[in-house]
Design a protein around this motif. Structure first.
Motif, short mmCIF file in Angstrom:
data_model
loop_
_atom_site.label_atom_id
_atom_site.label_comp_id
_atom_site.label_asym_id
_atom_site.label_seq_id
_atom_site.Cartn_x
_atom_site.Cartn_y
_atom_site.Cartn_z
N GLU A 1 0.82 -1.21 0.00
CA GLU A 1 0.00 0.00 0.00
C GLU A 1 0.86 1.26 0.00
N SER A 2 1.95 1.22 0.80
CA SER A 2 2.83 2.39 0.82
C SER A 2 3.51 2.60 -0.53
N ARG A 3 3.89 1.50 -1.18
CA ARG A 3 4.49 1.64 -2.50
C ARG A 3 3.50 2.22 -3.52
N GLU A 4 2.27 1.69 -3.49
CA GLU A 4 1.24 2.22 -4.40
C GLU A 4 0.94 3.69 -4.12
N LYS A 5 0.97 4.03 -2.85
CA LYS A 5 0.71 5.42 -2.51
C LYS A 5 1.82 6.33 -3.02
N ASP A 6 3.07 5.86 -2.86
CA ASP A 6 4.19 6.66 -3.36
C ASP A 6 4.11 6.81 -4.88
N ARG A 7 3.79 5.71 -5.56
CA ARG A 7 3.67 5.77 -7.02
C ARG A 7 2.54 6.70 -7.45
N TRP A 8 1.43 6.66 -6.74
CA TRP A 8 0.30 7.55 -7.06
C TRP A 8 0.65 9.02 -6.83
N MET A 9 1.39 9.25 -5.73
CA MET A 9 1.81 10.63 -5.44
C MET A 9 2.76 11.14 -6.52
N LYS A 10 3.65 10.28 -7.00
CA LYS A 10 4.56 10.69 -8.07
C LYS A 10 3.80 11.00 -9.35
N GLU A 11 2.83 10.11 -9.68
CA GLU A 11 2.02 10.38 -10.89
C GLU A 11 1.23 11.67 -10.74
N LEU A 12 0.67 11.90 -9.55
CA LEU A 12 -0.09 13.12 -9.32
C LEU A 12 0.80 14.36 -9.44
N ALA A 13 2.02 14.28 -8.89
CA ALA A 13 2.94 15.41 -9.00
C ALA A 13 3.33 15.67 -10.44
N CYS A 14 3.54 14.58 -11.19
CA CYS A 14 3.88 14.74 -12.61
C CYS A 14 2.74 15.37 -13.39
N THR A 15 1.52 14.88 -13.13
CA THR A 15 0.34 15.45 -13.81
C THR A 15 0.15 16.92 -13.45
N ARG A 16 0.38 17.25 -12.18
CA ARG A 16 0.24 18.64 -11.74
C ARG A 16 1.28 19.53 -12.41
N ASP A 17 2.50 19.01 -12.51
CA ASP A 17 3.54 19.80 -13.19
C ASP A 17 3.18 20.04 -14.65
N GLN A 18 2.63 19.01 -15.29
CA GLN A 18 2.21 19.18 -16.69
C GLN A 18 1.09 20.21 -16.82
N GLU A 19 0.12 20.16 -15.91
CA GLU A 19 -0.98 21.13 -15.96
C GLU A 19 -0.47 22.55 -15.71
N ILE A 20 0.45 22.70 -14.76
CA ILE A 20 1.01 24.03 -14.50
C ILE A 20 1.77 24.54 -15.72
N HIS A 21 2.52 23.65 -16.36
CA HIS A 21 3.26 24.05 -17.57
C HIS A 21 2.29 24.45 -18.68
N GLN A 22 1.18 23.70 -18.82
CA GLN A 22 0.19 24.04 -19.84
C GLN A 22 -0.48 25.38 -19.53
N LEU A 23 -0.80 25.63 -18.25
CA LEU A 23 -1.41 26.90 -17.87
C LEU A 23 -0.46 28.07 -18.10
N GLU A 24 0.83 27.85 -17.85
CA GLU A 24 1.81 28.90 -18.12
C GLU A 24 1.88 29.22 -19.61
N LYS A 25 1.82 28.19 -20.45
CA LYS A 25 1.80 28.42 -21.90
C LYS A 25 0.57 29.22 -22.31
N GLU A 26 -0.62 28.82 -21.79
CA GLU A 26 -1.84 29.54 -22.12
C GLU A 26 -1.79 30.99 -21.62
N LEU A 27 -1.22 31.19 -20.43
CA LEU A 27 -1.11 32.54 -19.90
C LEU A 27 -0.20 33.41 -20.76
N SER A 28 0.90 32.84 -21.21
CA SER A 28 1.81 33.61 -22.08
C SER A 28 1.14 33.94 -23.41
N SER A 29 0.39 32.96 -23.96
CA SER A 29 -0.30 33.23 -25.23
C SER A 29 -1.39 34.29 -25.04
#
Length: 465
Positions: free
Chosen positions: A99-127
């Motif tokens: 369970e701890s391993r799955e939680k760590d993996r889920w947290m990593k995926e969530l952080a990666c997805t969040r970083d991607q969304e932030i990067h996309q929002l920054e692109k939209e803001l610049s445009s």
């Protein structure tokens, strides 16, 4: 074995364990975390002591039965229980790790997805910022274009005015040219004797082309009628509010404004007749064009309405109001305060005389029979009264046709009440002959007024202050 079992019962360890469990359950929500952990450790120690004694009894019991006694019980009961305890602990720890391993993996995926969304929002803001800068630049450019267009329109209006001025100058030059040609032809003509001997030549035919006054008659007619209505709706009310701050009587205020209208039209018509006579006299000395002298004079007046001396008419109106016995004013004020209304009325009345046919206001007297065709009753009138007490605003007439209705106040017994009021007002006007000047121009008008009053027969028998 029996001794060990007896000692276990006598120690009352089980009873103490039961009591500790009950007490811990009662105080569990009151105790702190450390206290609950201490209670749990104490109960586990007692439980281990009981388990140790039970294992001792189990060992002795199995020894008493021989080598093979109790083997089936141990196999069927003890060993499965011990295996279950160890296997459940191992499974629980492994599941916790998973369970701890799955939680760590889920947290990593969530952080990666969040970083991607932030990067996309920054692109939209610049445009979006880039688009905003483009829109601001386009807005500035459109404002510059609008300013240029307004400047061009102003230039076009100036060009149109200049063009109209040039056309007028060309017309004047053409008239002068025709005049010079006529003089030249007269200078080359034979002697007067030969002219008398010949038969008189027929007069030249008049041109049938309409002048400026006739071409613009309809538009000027509509504009002046609308302006007369606007004066009634706006300037009249402004003057009435100004007069009410000095005169408490509403009837007197309305009489003052009506007198100003009547005197303004009278002065403007007189000034128009004098101006027209001067123009006709000037044109008759040199004009010999195809158009009639009347049309030429009227065209000139329409073009040169700015030459009308409206200030002289305003002074004439104020002088006439000062000697009017039906109106009065406090001694510390002057009729010059409504000179703005009088000036607009004089201008409109002067322009109305250039129309064909000219416009004029209706003639009205106090005590006359009320006419629904010419007037409408004011709000404070007696609607069953047949006679006019006084007039608020005159009707605008075109010959016998009413263009704009006037306003009048109807009351019963208007004739007898107006006689008494006119006597009292004439006496009050005689007391207010020395008014202090409001300005240099007002002082000049008061000097003229005092001369007019001194020569007026209405003031011959009144006391002077």
């Amino acid at each position: 074995m029996a001794d060990s079992l007896r000692r276990l019962i006598n120690n009352e360890t089980c009873r103490i364990l039961q009591e500790k469990l009950e007490n811990w359950y009662k105080d569990y929500h009151i105790n702190s975390c450390d206290q609950n952990l201490t209670r749990c450790c104490e109960i586990m120690e007692l439980n281990s002591m009981i388990q140790g004694q039970l294992f001792t009894i189990l060992n002795k019991t199995s020894q008493e039965g021989g080598h093979y006694a109790g083997v089936d019980t141990i196999k069927s009961r003890l060993l499965p229980w011990l295996g279950t305890c160890f296997s459940s602990h191992t499974c629980g720890s492994s599941s916790h790790l998973q369970e701890s391993r799955e939680k760590d993996r889920w947290m990593k995926e969530l952080a990666c997805t969040r970083d991607q969304e932030i990067h996309q929002l920054e692109k939209e803001l610049s445009s979006t910022r880039l688009q905003l800068s483009f829109v601001q630049q386009e807005l500035k450019a459109s404002r510059v274009k609008e300013e240029c267009a307004l400047k061009n329109l102003d230039r076009m209006s100036d060009y149109e005015q200049q063009l109209q001025t040039l056309k007028d100058e060309i017309a004047i030059l053409g008239a002068q040219k025709s005049l010079l040609q006529n003089r030249l032809a007269l200078s080359r003509s034979p002697s007067p004797r030969s002219i008398r001997s010949r038969s008189p030549s027929p007069l030249p035919k008049r041109s049938s082309s309409p002048g400026r006054a006739r071409l613009t008659n309809a538009s000027r007619h509509a504009r002046l009628v609308e302006r007369f209505s606007d004066i009634y709706a706006q300037e009249r009310l402004d003057a009435q509010s100004l007069l009410r701050s000095y005169v408490d009587d509403l009837e007197m205020v309305q009489r003052i404004i009506y007198t100003a209208v009547v005197e303004s039209f009278r002065a403007a018509k007189m000034a128009f007749r004098q101006f027209k006579m001067r123009v006709r006299k000037t044109l008759s000395l040199s004009y010999s064009g195809p158009e009639s002298l009347e049309d030429m004079a009227m065209d000139y007046i329409v073009r040169q309405e700015d030459l009308y001396d409206v200030q002289a008419s305003v002074c004439e109106v104020i002088r006439a109001m000062n000697i009017n016995p039906k109106i009065s004013f406090p001694p510390e004020t002057d009729f010059i305060m409504i000179s703005g209304l009088i000036r607009e009325l004089c201008r409109v009345a002067f322009s109305m005389q250039t129309l064909d046919p000219p416009l004029d206001i209706s003639f009205g007297t106090d005590g006359e029979l009320f006419s629904e065709y010419k007037y409408r009753r004011s709000y404070d009138s007696e609607f069953t009264a047949p006679l006019v007490a006084y007039h608020v605003w005159p009707a605008l007439m075109e010959e016998d046709t009413v263009l704009v209705k006037g306003e009048a106040v109807t009351r019963r017994g208007a004739v007898w009440s107006q006689r008494g009021r006119s006597r009292s007002r004439s006496r009050s006007r005689s007391r207010s002959c020395s008014l202090r000047p409001l300005s240099p121009s007002a002082g000049h008008s008061r000097h003229l007024r005092s001369r007019s009053r001194s020569s007026s027969p209405l003031r011959s028998g009144s006391p002077r202050i």
